[in-house]
Design a protein around this motif. Structure first.
Motif, mmCIF file in Angstrom:
data_model
loop_
_atom_site.group_PDB
_atom_site.id
_atom_site.type_symbol
_atom_site.label_atom_id
_atom_site.label_comp_id
_atom_site.label_asym_id
_atom_site.label_seq_id
_atom_site.Cartn_x
_atom_site.Cartn_y
_atom_site.Cartn_z
ATOM 1 N N ARG A 27 46.328 113.565 10.103
ATOM 2 C CA ARG A 27 47.842 113.969 10.950
ATOM 3 C C ARG A 27 48.435 113.552 10.169
ATOM 4 O O ARG A 27 48.531 112.814 9.642
ATOM 5 N N LEU A 28 50.131 114.254 10.850
ATOM 6 C CA LEU A 28 51.082 114.368 10.537
ATOM 7 C C LEU A 28 51.366 113.275 10.796
ATOM 8 O O LEU A 28 51.231 112.808 11.785
ATOM 9 N N PRO A 33 59.257 111.677 17.944
ATOM 10 C CA PRO A 33 58.245 112.513 18.593
ATOM 11 C C PRO A 33 58.554 114.131 17.899
ATOM 12 O O PRO A 33 59.699 114.330 17.632
ATOM 13 N N PRO A 34 57.141 114.597 18.039
ATOM 14 C CA PRO A 34 57.258 115.818 17.699
ATOM 15 C C PRO A 34 58.034 116.780 18.133
ATOM 16 O O PRO A 34 58.485 116.365 19.707
ATOM 17 N N PRO A 88 49.222 119.408 21.311
ATOM 18 C CA PRO A 88 50.558 119.519 20.809
ATOM 19 C C PRO A 88 50.568 120.505 19.702
ATOM 20 O O PRO A 88 49.801 120.451 18.416
ATOM 21 N N LEU A 89 51.728 121.147 20.311
ATOM 22 C CA LEU A 89 51.264 122.708 18.769
ATOM 23 C C LEU A 89 52.965 123.040 18.193
ATOM 24 O O LEU A 89 53.848 122.419 18.648
ATOM 25 N N GLY A 120 68.830 120.278 17.160
ATOM 26 C CA GLY A 120 69.601 120.138 15.459
ATOM 27 C C GLY A 120 68.431 119.118 14.590
ATOM 28 O O GLY A 120 68.843 118.882 13.389
ATOM 29 N N CYS A 121 67.681 119.020 15.095
ATOM 30 C CA CYS A 121 65.904 118.492 13.784
ATOM 31 C C CYS A 121 65.386 119.406 13.278
ATOM 32 O O CYS A 121 65.243 120.192 14.098
ATOM 33 N N SER A 122 64.930 119.010 12.780
ATOM 34 C CA SER A 122 63.921 119.426 11.983
ATOM 35 C C SER A 122 62.521 119.068 11.696
ATOM 36 O O SER A 122 62.555 117.631 12.216
ATOM 37 N N LEU A 123 61.585 120.201 11.905
ATOM 38 C CA LEU A 123 60.030 119.155 11.633
ATOM 39 C C LEU A 123 59.938 118.216 10.605
ATOM 40 O O LEU A 123 59.700 116.823 11.063
ATOM 41 N N ASN A 124 60.366 118.311 9.119
ATOM 42 C CA ASN A 124 60.956 117.205 8.153
ATOM 43 C C ASN A 124 61.540 116.309 8.400
ATOM 44 O O ASN A 124 60.937 114.876 7.947
#
Length: 127
Positions: A27-28, A33-34, A88-89, A120-124
């Motif tokens: 899992r990531l 939080p995503p 969660p997607l 303003g945030c990314s997944l990374n």
């Protein structure tokens, strides 16, 4: 090791497994939080529409793009989401890169985990 490293390693130990095919899955490791589905969805759809407009008039590239995405799905690197799915997607924006003079891969799709969402945030940033 830093505290963050230890947390990440514990997460890996807790969530990884090996499929019958031999592939490892984990899992990531989110450190926050995503993104919400709506944030990632809107950004990904906007990027896809730009890609679609750019490739629609170029039938060969559009076909190569669709083939790449079909193969990606059938390799289980992504999946088709059913309407109303509750897990969660995260939708990743993507674009294509072309090398028409390349002897092997003329088009590939690049998934952009550094693309900023509406907050303003990314997944990374969150991993």
């Amino acid at each position: 090791m830093t505290k963050e490293d230890l947390v990440c390693e514990a997460h890996f130990i807790k969530t990884h497994y090996r499929e019958k095919s031999g592939r490892y899955v984990v899992r990531l490791p989110f450190k926050e939080p995503p993104p919400t589905v709506n944030d990632s969805y809107q950004v990904a759809v906007s990027r896809f529409k730009r890609v679609e407009r750019a490739l629609k008039g170029q039938t060969t590239l559009w076909s190569m793009y669709k083939d790449f995405m079909y193969e990606y799905e059938h390799s289980n690197h992504m999946k088709l989401v059913q309407p109303g799915e509750q897990q969660p997607l995260i939708y990743l924006p993507h674009h294509h890169v072309c090398w028409l003079d390349s002897p092997s891969t003329k088009l590939r799709v690049v998934f952009d985990g550094s693309s900023k969402m509406n907050d303003g945030c990314s997944l990374n940033d969150r991993l």
